[in-house]
Write an enzyme that holds these catalytic residues in place. Structure first.
Site, short mmCIF file in Angstrom:
data_model
loop_
_atom_site.label_atom_id
_atom_site.label_comp_id
_atom_site.label_asym_id
_atom_site.label_seq_id
_atom_site.Cartn_x
_atom_site.Cartn_y
_atom_site.Cartn_z
N VAL A 113 -15.78 -45.88 -24.35
CA VAL A 113 -17.17 -46.34 -24.52
C VAL A 113 -17.60 -45.75 -25.86
O VAL A 113 -17.90 -44.57 -25.96
CB VAL A 113 -18.07 -45.87 -23.37
CG1 VAL A 113 -19.51 -46.30 -23.61
CG2 VAL A 113 -17.58 -46.41 -22.04
N PRO A 114 -17.61 -46.57 -26.92
CA PRO A 114 -17.59 -46.06 -28.30
C PRO A 114 -18.93 -45.57 -28.83
O PRO A 114 -19.51 -46.12 -29.76
CB PRO A 114 -17.11 -47.27 -29.08
CG PRO A 114 -17.64 -48.44 -28.32
CD PRO A 114 -17.57 -48.04 -26.87
N CYS A 115 -19.41 -44.45 -28.29
CA CYS A 115 -20.68 -43.90 -28.77
C CYS A 115 -20.56 -43.41 -30.21
O CYS A 115 -21.59 -43.21 -30.87
CB CYS A 115 -21.16 -42.78 -27.84
SG CYS A 115 -19.98 -41.48 -27.53
N HIS A 116 -19.34 -43.28 -30.71
CA HIS A 116 -19.19 -42.90 -32.13
C HIS A 116 -19.69 -44.00 -33.06
O HIS A 116 -19.94 -43.76 -34.22
CB HIS A 116 -17.72 -42.56 -32.44
CG HIS A 116 -16.76 -43.68 -32.18
ND1 HIS A 116 -16.22 -43.91 -30.92
CD2 HIS A 116 -16.26 -44.64 -32.99
CE1 HIS A 116 -15.41 -44.95 -30.98
NE2 HIS A 116 -15.42 -45.42 -32.22
N ARG A 117 -19.85 -45.22 -32.54
CA ARG A 117 -20.33 -46.34 -33.36
C ARG A 117 -21.85 -46.40 -33.45
O ARG A 117 -22.40 -47.32 -34.04
CB ARG A 117 -19.81 -47.66 -32.79
CG ARG A 117 -18.29 -47.78 -32.83
CD ARG A 117 -17.79 -49.06 -32.20
NE ARG A 117 -16.34 -49.01 -32.05
CZ ARG A 117 -15.65 -49.74 -31.19
NH1 ARG A 117 -16.28 -50.60 -30.40
NH2 ARG A 117 -14.34 -49.63 -31.11
#
Length: 199
Positions: free
Chosen positions: A164-168
């Protein structure tokens, strides 16, 4: 003829507790976990029959034991280290880090996320590979455009980073803000996806 009187069995709470522990240990595990090596550090992956429940940075969360204690309290104490059960997770992560995967196809168990956090995480999961969004935009997608700070807190509690790409998700005007595993990991993940932040 003498009559034998049998004393009724006595209830011993200690015996009952020991029996409950024996049953819990003999019952099938509810959570399977494994350590996964990655270019940005060791990850603790844990899954339930519903799907991947957490992917924690081992060093950031106080070590494997601390991660497992949290899972025991929030999901189930019946856990088993079972690397083979997490093979799909390991394979997809390896492909992602090698540049051969843009989207994850893993089933997710959202049990560790509250209702609002779940909406934020699902909106975050829709951000395409190589693209970024903002906390405000994610909050709007989750149904509350004024809740950018709450969205930030929800992403800070993301139990399944990378997948779940919270880095984006960046701050307003593309500012680099906090990340569960440390900003160096956020930058590394963005670089893997070809995203170069302005200096």
């Amino acid at each position: 003829m003498t009559e034998n009187h049998l004393a009724p069995p006595t209830f011993d709470p200690a015996d009952a507790a020991a029996a409950a522990r024996r049953f819990a240990l003999s019952a099938p595990a509810d959570v399977h976990y494994a350590l996964v090596d990655s270019p940005i550090g060791t990850l603790v992956a844990a899954a339930t029959p519903r799907g991947l429940a957490t992917l924690s940075y081992e060093d950031f969360h106080g070590g494997v034991d601390a991660v497992l204690e949290t899972l025991a309290a929030k999901l189930s104490p019946r856990m088993l280290e079972a690397p083979a059960r997490l093979d799909d997770v390991r394979r997809e992560l390896d492909e992602y880090f090698a540049g051969r995967r843009r989207d994850f196809d893993l089933p997710i168990d959202w049990a560790l996320a509250s209702a609002f956090t779940r909406r934020v995480l699902k909106a975050t999961a829709d951000i395409p590979f190589g693209k970024v969004s903002t906390y405000g935009a994610v909050a709007a997608e989750a149904g509350n455009p004024k809740a950018s700070r709450a969205a930030g807190r929800a992403l800070g509690a993301n139990p399944i980073p990378i997948v779940v790409p919270c880095h984006r998700v960046l701050g307003a005007n593309g500012r680099l803000t906090g990340y569960t595993g440390g900003l160096h990991r956020k930058v590394a993940l963005l670089e893997i996806e070809g995203i170069v932040l302005p200096s």
